[in-house]
Design an enzyme around this catalytic site. Sequence first.
Site, short mmCIF file in Angstrom:
data_model
loop_
_atom_site.label_atom_id
_atom_site.label_comp_id
_atom_site.label_asym_id
_atom_site.label_seq_id
_atom_site.Cartn_x
_atom_site.Cartn_y
_atom_site.Cartn_z
N HIS A 1 12.55 15.32 -40.01
CA HIS A 1 11.60 14.24 -40.27
C HIS A 1 11.79 13.26 -39.12
O HIS A 1 12.90 12.75 -38.92
CB HIS A 1 11.87 13.62 -41.63
N GLY B 1 6.08 8.06 -31.22
CA GLY B 1 6.18 9.50 -31.43
C GLY B 1 5.20 10.33 -30.65
O GLY B 1 5.34 11.55 -30.58
N VAL C 1 0.23 -1.72 -40.83
CA VAL C 1 0.98 -2.85 -41.35
C VAL C 1 2.19 -3.02 -40.46
O VAL C 1 2.58 -2.09 -39.74
CB VAL C 1 1.40 -2.56 -42.82
N HIS D 1 3.79 14.39 -40.10
CA HIS D 1 4.60 14.22 -38.89
C HIS D 1 3.77 14.53 -37.65
O HIS D 1 4.16 15.36 -36.83
CB HIS D 1 5.82 15.14 -38.93
N VAL E 1 -5.82 -4.28 -30.41
CA VAL E 1 -5.99 -4.19 -28.97
C VAL E 1 -7.20 -3.33 -28.64
O VAL E 1 -7.33 -2.20 -29.14
CB VAL E 1 -4.73 -3.64 -28.30
#
Length: 620
Positions: free
Chosen positions: A583, A573, A136, A545, A279
Amino acid sequence: MSFRRLLCASALFAVALKANFVSGQDPEDSTTTTAEGVEGGDVASASSVIGSRRTTYVVVGGGTAGLAVATRLSEDPSNIIYVLEAGADGFNNPNIANLSGPSIQALPGSSVDWNYTSLPLQYAAGQTIAMTRGRVLGGSSAVNGALFTRPNRIDLDLWQTAFGAIGWTWNTISAAIKKAEKFSTTPGLPSIPSYHGQSGPICDTQRPLVGEVWNKGVIPAVVACGGKESQDQNGGDPSGIWYAPKAMFQNSTRSYSANSYYLPNAGRSNLHVLTTSTVSRILWSSKKQGGKVVATGVEYINGSTGNKVTLSADRVVLSGGVFGTPQVLELSGVGNPKIMNPLGISTVVNLPAVGENLMEQPTARYIAALAPGLTNSGLQLTLNFETPRTLLTPSEWITARNLLNTAPPGLSKSAHNALKLMFDSDAVIIEFMGFPNPSNLVFLPILMHPMSRGYSHIVSADARVAPAFDLALLESPFDLYILTKALARARRFAAQSSLTPFLASAPPSADGGAVPAGELAPGASITTDAQLQQFIKQNVGVAYHPLGTAALGSVVDSTLKVKGTSNVFVVDGSIIPIEPSAHPSSIIYGIGEMAATILNSPFFLLSADDTNDSITADDS
């Protein structure tokens, strides 16, 4: 390579970036034309743009860092930015804005989740992990728990000293995070405003203190066990227990990249966001530049029509996240030939590190029932970060340090050395998340710096087919040992006299004994280290994470350019080379901020403040 030589190399590359060549064109004619009739679920305009001597960017992924870098780049009117987001805009989804427990729990498995599932975990009872990632606008910043924290100083300094990422240090990354942040203090709760940014797009604040479970029960219990209180965990030493801020507005609704970076700037004529646009690959010129391949744009699939559309660009910025970015690279021929070639994908750049080094922070869980009449619903959330010396006894420290000496498969020499440096410096290694829950007290011990490494790779040449990924949780005995000691410590917290009055009476167990202090998990039958280890293997969770699959030093260089290419960059990340004691969303916003500065002014990396004359990047 010495720092001075790397500095010179960075300077030369900065000049090359400034030259802004377009594939197949004379440098004096850098006009770029986008695909006529650009298709996509428009949030802003998606009309064709023809600019003279402008730089056209295609940002693949409108997530946490993607919208940050795109919005910052659009501040320069000479830039034209297209953002291609596979998901919808999500602005009418009330569960995104609402940070209450039920709303956050409604997001995984919904239409705004990629619904990824890991391969069976060989070292954790064969279970699989449903890995929630945002599909999203806003990416995972739209679906995460919204915690906004920073790690140990050494965690970020090691990006430069251990992985050779020139200019990526605590000072530079922390400054970039401040640029992203607008922190508001909360009356009655400790904080140090100088640790925070005051005027950035992302609002963050602490929730007001409600009830007495935390301040009269949990915090005194942690201190009684040798822990400490923190006044603010964001100054480079997160150790101690503190009321952690969340990325939210003053009305407690979510502040994230879509509504805080993009929406206030959606009217810019040079910023175009196309939703439901997946993509499928990067397009390449037949000519190389300085021996490196040159991207001419991307091909994407219009989610409404199924048509494949091409979009030209001077620079391609991959912001698809830890799974999406290596997927696009491999679909485009950048990666390991052994993975790509059998799928009919020709090798464009032989870069086997793509998709490797997948890291995730494993968690255990401690649950105790609250006393009748008490609730955790809506309460402030505390984070208690502890160092090895606090967590472990002297003999346990020696055992852990010996386990740390043995590297599991997939852990690079650079990462192994960095992990040992962090442990030896007594940097934070465990987080105990005090989790709000209506009827229970929940401690989630989270291993900040796992040794185990997995991978994420494509299994099809079709961009709509999810990659396969192995988190390799608990493959390293070190990881299991630290989590075991952390779970035992959480049990000690719950046994302290300050906390037991807030917990339910101990119900009888099946063997006639008692569950201590209302303990529900692990439970009275789990007492020995061996039993705790088995409990962890069967019930291991994750902090959500995942990082590292296009890491600095192995896949991208200090300017975030993909090795072997002249104009493809990664901004998300996946570039983080080692799990931080935090975090990571704040760091990922910082990456977006730094990337925009680098792309607009590449000489930014030539900082006189970062002077280490013996930097190496040995990833053997």
